[in-house]
Design a protein around this motif. Structure first.
Motif, PDB file in Angstrom:
ATOM      1  N   ASN A  15     -13.429  80.202  23.599  1.00  0.00           N
ATOM      2  CA  ASN A  15     -14.523  79.312  23.972  1.00  0.00           C
ATOM      3  C   ASN A  15     -14.346  78.687  25.356  1.00  0.00           C
ATOM      4  O   ASN A  15     -15.110  77.801  25.736  1.00  0.00           O
ATOM      5  CB  ASN A  15     -14.674  78.198  22.925  1.00  0.00           C
ATOM      6  N   ALA A  16     -13.348  79.144  26.103  1.00  0.00           N
ATOM      7  CA  ALA A  16     -13.066  78.556  27.414  1.00  0.00           C
ATOM      8  C   ALA A  16     -14.153  78.937  28.422  1.00  0.00           C
ATOM      9  O   ALA A  16     -14.712  80.036  28.359  1.00  0.00           O
ATOM     10  CB  ALA A  16     -11.713  79.044  27.920  1.00  0.00           C
ATOM     11  N   PRO A  17     -14.440  78.050  29.369  1.00  0.00           N
ATOM     12  CA  PRO A  17     -15.388  78.396  30.431  1.00  0.00           C
ATOM     13  C   PRO A  17     -14.771  79.424  31.382  1.00  0.00           C
ATOM     14  O   PRO A  17     -13.550  79.590  31.437  1.00  0.00           O
ATOM     15  CB  PRO A  17     -15.635  77.065  31.137  1.00  0.00           C
ATOM     16  N   LEU A  18     -15.625  80.112  32.128  1.00  0.00           N
ATOM     17  CA  LEU A  18     -15.165  81.225  32.964  1.00  0.00           C
ATOM     18  C   LEU A  18     -14.134  80.820  34.004  1.00  0.00           C
ATOM     19  O   LEU A  18     -13.227  81.601  34.300  1.00  0.00           O
ATOM     20  CB  LEU A  18     -16.359  81.885  33.662  1.00  0.00           C
ATOM     21  N   HIS A  19     -14.224  79.632  34.574  1.00  0.00           N
ATOM     22  CA  HIS A  19     -13.258  79.255  35.596  1.00  0.00           C
ATOM     23  C   HIS A  19     -11.864  79.073  35.004  1.00  0.00           C
ATOM     24  O   HIS A  19     -10.872  79.236  35.702  1.00  0.00           O
ATOM     25  CB  HIS A  19     -13.706  77.992  36.336  1.00  0.00           C
ATOM     26  N   LYS A  20     -11.772  78.784  33.705  1.00  0.00           N
ATOM     27  CA  LYS A  20     -10.462  78.693  33.063  1.00  0.00           C
ATOM     28  C   LYS A  20      -9.998  80.055  32.558  1.00  0.00           C
ATOM     29  O   LYS A  20      -8.806  80.359  32.574  1.00  0.00           O
ATOM     30  CB  LYS A  20     -10.504  77.681  31.923  1.00  0.00           C
ATOM     31  N   VAL A  21     -10.931  80.890  32.108  1.00  0.00           N
ATOM     32  CA  VAL A  21     -10.586  82.230  31.644  1.00  0.00           C
ATOM     33  C   VAL A  21     -10.030  83.049  32.804  1.00  0.00           C
ATOM     34  O   VAL A  21      -9.081  83.814  32.642  1.00  0.00           O
ATOM     35  CB  VAL A  21     -11.810  82.937  31.019  1.00  0.00           C
ATOM     36  N   ILE A  69     -14.123  89.227  33.868  1.00  0.00           N
ATOM     37  CA  ILE A  69     -13.448  87.977  33.532  1.00  0.00           C
ATOM     38  C   ILE A  69     -13.653  87.608  32.071  1.00  0.00           C
ATOM     39  O   ILE A  69     -12.728  87.171  31.396  1.00  0.00           O
ATOM     40  CB  ILE A  69     -13.929  86.841  34.456  1.00  0.00           C
ATOM     41  N   ARG A  70     -14.854  87.781  31.552  1.00  0.00           N
ATOM     42  CA  ARG A  70     -15.161  87.352  30.183  1.00  0.00           C
ATOM     43  C   ARG A  70     -14.288  88.078  29.150  1.00  0.00           C
ATOM     44  O   ARG A  70     -13.797  87.476  28.213  1.00  0.00           O
ATOM     45  CB  ARG A  70     -16.641  87.571  29.883  1.00  0.00           C
ATOM     46  N   SER A  71     -14.068  89.364  29.324  1.00  0.00           N
ATOM     47  CA  SER A  71     -13.266  90.110  28.346  1.00  0.00           C
ATOM     48  C   SER A  71     -11.811  90.274  28.773  1.00  0.00           C
ATOM     49  O   SER A  71     -11.033  90.932  28.080  1.00  0.00           O
ATOM     50  CB  SER A  71     -13.891  91.485  28.095  1.00  0.00           C
ATOM     51  N   SER A  72     -11.418  89.722  29.922  1.00  0.00           N
ATOM     52  CA  SER A  72     -10.058  89.803  30.467  1.00  0.00           C
ATOM     53  C   SER A  72      -9.602  91.248  30.657  1.00  0.00           C
ATOM     54  O   SER A  72      -8.463  91.595  30.389  1.00  0.00           O
ATOM     55  CB  SER A  72      -9.067  89.064  29.572  1.00  0.00           C
ATOM     56  N   LYS A  73     -10.520  92.089  31.125  1.00  0.00           N
ATOM     57  CA  LYS A  73     -10.198  93.497  31.320  1.00  0.00           C
ATOM     58  C   LYS A  73     -10.418  93.910  32.762  1.00  0.00           C
ATOM     59  O   LYS A  73     -11.216  93.315  33.481  1.00  0.00           O
ATOM     60  CB  LYS A  73     -11.038  94.357  30.386  1.00  0.00           C
TER      61      LYS A  73
END
Length: 124
Positions: A15-21, A69-73
């Motif tokens: 649930n983290a926002p994109l700038h933290k992800v 960024i959203r899926s960390s891939k």
């Protein structure tokens, strides 16, 4: 993280926002980079050279061509699969499954960060 409970940690990551992800989008550095810069991990960026260490494409080396960024891939040059239409579709690899073999130091701030750590390491 403020908690050690796995369910709370997972919830915070998902649930983290994109700038933290984006700050969590790290990969290990290779052994020679680790000794040179005294960092264990670094954020994966476009232009870095990586080696895939897990999965179907383990052992493949290439440059990072894109980051989700959203899926960390990350998408790596030369890692693709043929689609039903016959086109080559790039495969996304999770950032934790790659090792950075060379860094893209075009960015002045990134270069300064790594160089600063070298100076501290030599001074101590």
């Amino acid at each position: 993280m403020s908690s050690y409970k796995p369910n709370k940690v997972r919830k915070k990551v998902f649930n983290a926002p994109l700038h933290k992800v984006s700050k969590m989008l790290n990969a290990r550095l290779s052994d020679d980079l680790r000794t040179k810069y005294a960092f264990k991990t670094a954020r994966v960026r476009k232009g870095d050279s990586v080696k895939i260490v897990r999965g179907e494409f383990a052992g493949v080396e290439g440059k990072v061509t894109g980051i989700d960024i959203r899926s960390s891939k990350v998408t790596v040059e030369g890692v693709s699969r043929e689609s039903v239409k016959g086109e080559q579709v790039p495969i996304k690899i999770h950032a934790s499954k790659v090792v950075i073999t060379s860094l893209n130091l075009d960015d002045k701030l990134r270069k300064a960060r790594f160089e600063e750590k070298i100076v501290k390491k030599e001074g101590v």
